[in-house]
Design a protein around this motif. Structure first.
Motif, mmCIF file in Angstrom:
data_model
loop_
_atom_site.group_PDB
_atom_site.id
_atom_site.type_symbol
_atom_site.label_atom_id
_atom_site.label_comp_id
_atom_site.label_asym_id
_atom_site.label_seq_id
_atom_site.Cartn_x
_atom_site.Cartn_y
_atom_site.Cartn_z
ATOM 1 N N ASP A 125 26.143 -0.246 28.252
ATOM 2 C CA ASP A 125 25.482 -0.741 26.971
ATOM 3 C C ASP A 125 23.697 -0.818 28.289
ATOM 4 O O ASP A 125 22.763 -0.102 26.999
ATOM 5 N N VAL A 126 24.366 -0.660 29.273
ATOM 6 C CA VAL A 126 22.895 -0.718 30.308
ATOM 7 C C VAL A 126 22.554 1.182 30.188
ATOM 8 O O VAL A 126 20.747 1.250 29.651
ATOM 9 N N ARG A 127 23.404 1.783 30.152
ATOM 10 C CA ARG A 127 22.534 2.994 30.290
ATOM 11 C C ARG A 127 22.541 3.250 29.504
ATOM 12 O O ARG A 127 21.297 4.014 29.248
ATOM 13 N N TYR A 128 23.432 2.531 28.187
ATOM 14 C CA TYR A 128 22.982 3.173 26.683
ATOM 15 C C TYR A 128 21.074 3.082 25.708
ATOM 16 O O TYR A 128 20.586 3.661 26.133
ATOM 17 N N SER A 129 21.203 2.188 26.089
ATOM 18 C CA SER A 129 19.562 1.516 27.236
ATOM 19 C C SER A 129 18.224 2.248 27.242
ATOM 20 O O SER A 129 17.829 2.724 26.683
ATOM 21 N N PHE A 130 18.816 2.535 28.848
ATOM 22 C CA PHE A 130 18.012 3.286 28.642
ATOM 23 C C PHE A 130 17.498 4.485 28.779
ATOM 24 O O PHE A 130 16.613 5.228 28.169
ATOM 25 N N ASP A 131 18.535 5.362 28.088
ATOM 26 C CA ASP A 131 18.822 6.294 27.343
ATOM 27 C C ASP A 131 17.969 6.523 26.121
ATOM 28 O O ASP A 131 17.654 7.211 25.745
ATOM 29 N N LEU A 132 18.253 5.691 25.239
ATOM 30 C CA LEU A 132 17.927 5.370 24.817
ATOM 31 C C LEU A 132 16.513 5.715 24.080
ATOM 32 O O LEU A 132 15.369 6.280 23.070
ATOM 33 N N GLN A 175 12.852 -4.889 34.799
ATOM 34 C CA GLN A 175 12.550 -5.256 33.467
ATOM 35 C C GLN A 175 12.539 -4.839 31.952
ATOM 36 O O GLN A 175 12.776 -5.641 31.817
ATOM 37 N N GLN A 176 13.425 -4.399 32.054
ATOM 38 C CA GLN A 176 13.749 -3.323 30.861
ATOM 39 C C GLN A 176 15.112 -3.824 29.984
ATOM 40 O O GLN A 176 16.136 -4.465 30.894
ATOM 41 N N LEU A 177 14.395 -3.920 28.331
ATOM 42 C CA LEU A 177 15.940 -5.420 28.029
ATOM 43 C C LEU A 177 16.639 -4.306 27.499
ATOM 44 O O LEU A 177 17.168 -3.455 27.293
ATOM 45 N N ILE A 178 17.715 -4.898 27.415
ATOM 46 C CA ILE A 178 18.890 -4.279 27.014
ATOM 47 C C ILE A 178 19.427 -4.367 25.479
ATOM 48 O O ILE A 178 19.163 -5.700 25.260
ATOM 49 N N VAL A 179 20.179 -3.470 24.823
ATOM 50 C CA VAL A 179 20.970 -3.362 23.213
ATOM 51 C C VAL A 179 21.617 -3.208 23.653
ATOM 52 O O VAL A 179 22.340 -2.948 24.721
ATOM 53 N N PRO A 180 23.349 -4.253 22.770
ATOM 54 C CA PRO A 180 24.253 -3.488 22.558
ATOM 55 C C PRO A 180 24.000 -2.027 21.413
ATOM 56 O O PRO A 180 24.090 -1.518 20.928
#
Length: 554
Positions: A125-132, A175-180
């Protein structure tokens, strides 16, 4: 180096005021519900002024949207929370991070964290949030991809590879917010998506929503639910000063004139406030033109001003004069170079001011300072129209400089024009904010860094005064690349000394953070004695507060 720090954009005062005063009431705020019996409070809701309708609420809980509801960050969490007043870090979705070298940051994810729909939160989920946010740069609100090269997953670890040696980037990335991923992967246009039914990892989920008011409900499956004492947050769209004083609010972020005779008087037993210092409101000289490019001239201005008088007039005595080091004191006192005289506060001294003005080529002739040709010294100071606290401050500056012999003109463009002039360098001397992130590299780089030094007319993102210092550039470059904490402190001290001695800005007073609290139903608010978090109601630091409060007793 392992970073597991212990738990622990100043907005202009007028902006904070507008946030709570600009809207006429659309509906009566809901009162707190509680048991006022002798055995103590058992409140079931908290009334907050953390968000504001204009005049009503749009249902936007997209954490990557600049137009999101402020309380979105009560539902979506970062890897690490940073208290911008002190720079103190609190591991959050991660248990901390390591920097094995200056180009790599490794976060270890916390076990047992679930999304509010019951699905597990994973490193993927963290990797996805950054890539998004890489795929959609409009959503990269923290600017993480100006530092990142790539992000990969290694079991429960998230490995961030940086573009260059860039040690301070870890704090930004953290501080990046993480999404599902399982929710967002099917969204056709995440940039415009308003995420009306948010699925987050935070302590709250969305309850009832209307244009005039919405609620947040405690997330009972939250990974630290035992620390969340408030079962419901109630957020009305209208939060006038009168509403806040009269309607039993528990928490508000609002500048309030005569706070003792308004907010405190409304409930002397329970109502408190804390207005800590934020970024330094400063005069920024344009160092591409004379006489502002002369350090003697800048030093003369600094000694000519009584900053405490300016602070008292501008901020009604709620905050004090600012240190010329660029630090927020006393909160950043732990990194202050103790060899700097008087903690970097430059007190008014007319004799010294005249001495430095003479070094800059100006002498007193009658009531005026004049150059060698007898031409009076004239300067122009720019400040935004409508920002009443800054205007009151700059009027004090004008009066004090006039008294010493300078002809001062104050110009007040509209805020949009002010921003354009600030960034393009189209000014002589301009009021602006300096620092405030609690992170020395970011603050000093934004003040003095050569990467931001652009020709006048080009839009700059920092170093608005076009300050140039090889010494500062060298210290910043080394601070960016070293993982040695002792060396980081040494370099920070060097940058404090440069700011104090070369005056890339002239610090006036600290902007305030306007925290209003009631102890009637809940206790444990941040304060001068316990400054574990900023009192602000937006971004991620409110999570520190919401997991710290306790029900009131007796």
């Amino acid at each position: 180096m392992t970073r597991t720090a212990r738990s622990g954009r100043r907005l202009a005062a007028v902006a904070a005021t507008v946030a709570v005063l600009a809207t006429a009431a659309c509906s009566a705020p809901v009162q707190n519900k509680g048991d006022d019996g002798a055995t103590g409070g058992s409140a079931t809701s908290m009334l907050i002024a953390a968000d504001n309708g204009s005049p009503t609420f749009d249902r936007n809980f997209n954490p990557y949207s600049s137009g999101k509801r402020n309380t979105t960050t009560y539902m979506y969490e970062p890897l690490v929370i940073i208290n911008e007043m002190s720079g103190e870090e609190t591991p959050w979705l991660s248990t901390g991070y390591e920097q094995p070298d200056a180009k790599t940051v490794v976060f270890t994810m916390r076990d047992g964290v679930k999304w509010s729909d019951g699905e597990p939160l994973t490193a993927e989920d963290v990797r996805y949030s950054f890539d998004l946010v890489k795929k959609h740069p409009e959503m990269d609100l923290k600017g993480v991809w100006s530092h990142l090269k790539s992000v990969e997953v290694d079991g429960t670890k998230v490995v961030a590879h940086l573009q260059t040696d860039d040690v301070p980037a870890a704090k930004i990335i953290a501080q990046q917010l993480i999404v599902p991923e399982h929710v967002w992967k099917d969204v056709k246009d995440p940039v415009t998506w308003t995420n009306e039914e948010p699925v987050g990892s935070g302590p709250y989920t969305l309850g009832e929503f209307t244009p005039n008011q919405y609620t947040l409900k405690k997330n009972e499956t939250y990974w630290q639910a035992d620390k969340v004492a408030v079962p419901e947050l109630v957020q009305p769209a209208a939060n006038s000063e009168l509403d806040i004083v009269n309607n039993g609010y528990d928490w508000a972020y609002a500048f309030m004139s005569d706070v003792e005779d308004t907010w405190v008087k409304a409930d002397p037993e329970n109502n408190t406030y804390w207005f800590p210092a934020g970024a330094a409101i400063s005069l920024i000289p344009n160092m591409t033109k004379a006489p502002y490019d002369d350090v003697n001239f800048r030093t003369g201005v600094a000694y000519a001003l009584d900053k405490q008088v300016i602070a008292d007039k501008a901020e009604q005595g709620y905050v004090g004069k600012a240190s010329q080091t660029g630090l927020m004191l006393p909160n950043q006192g732990g990194i202050l170079d103790e060899s700097i005289p008087n903690q970097g506060y430059i007190d008014q001294d007319e004799a010294k001011a005249l001495e430095y003005f003479e070094k800059a080529g100006y002498t007193k002739k009658g009531a005026q300072l004049v150059d060698s040709a007898g031409k009076p010294l004239k300067i122009t100071i720019t400040t935004p129209n409508g920002w009443s606290d800054w205007l009151q401050g700059v009027e004090q500056v004008k009066g004090q400089l006039t008294k010493i012999g300078i002809d001062v003109t104050v110009v007040q463009p509209q805020p949009a024009a002010y921003q354009k002039e600030l960034r393009s360098g189209d000014f002589d001397m301009i009021m602006g904010t300096v620092g405030g992130s609690g992170q020395p590299y970011q603050d000093y780089n934004g003040l003095m860094g050569s990467e931001f030094r652009l020709p006048v007319g080009k839009t700059a993102a920092g170093n608005f005064g076009r300050f140039e210092s090889k010494e500062a550039d060298a210290a910043l470059a080394e601070l960016k690349s070293t993982t040695d904490e002792a060396k980081q402190l040494e370099l920070t001290h060097q940058l404090e000394q440069i700011t104090y001695e070369q005056l890339p800005m002239i610090a006036l007073f600290y902007g305030g953070s306007w925290g209003l609290f009631s102890n009637k139903n809940f206790t444990g608010w941040p304060s001068e004695d316990d400054p574990y978090a900023s009192p602000k109601t937006w971004d991620s630091t409110p999570l520190l507060i919401l997991t710290h409060l306790k029900p009131a007793q007796g």
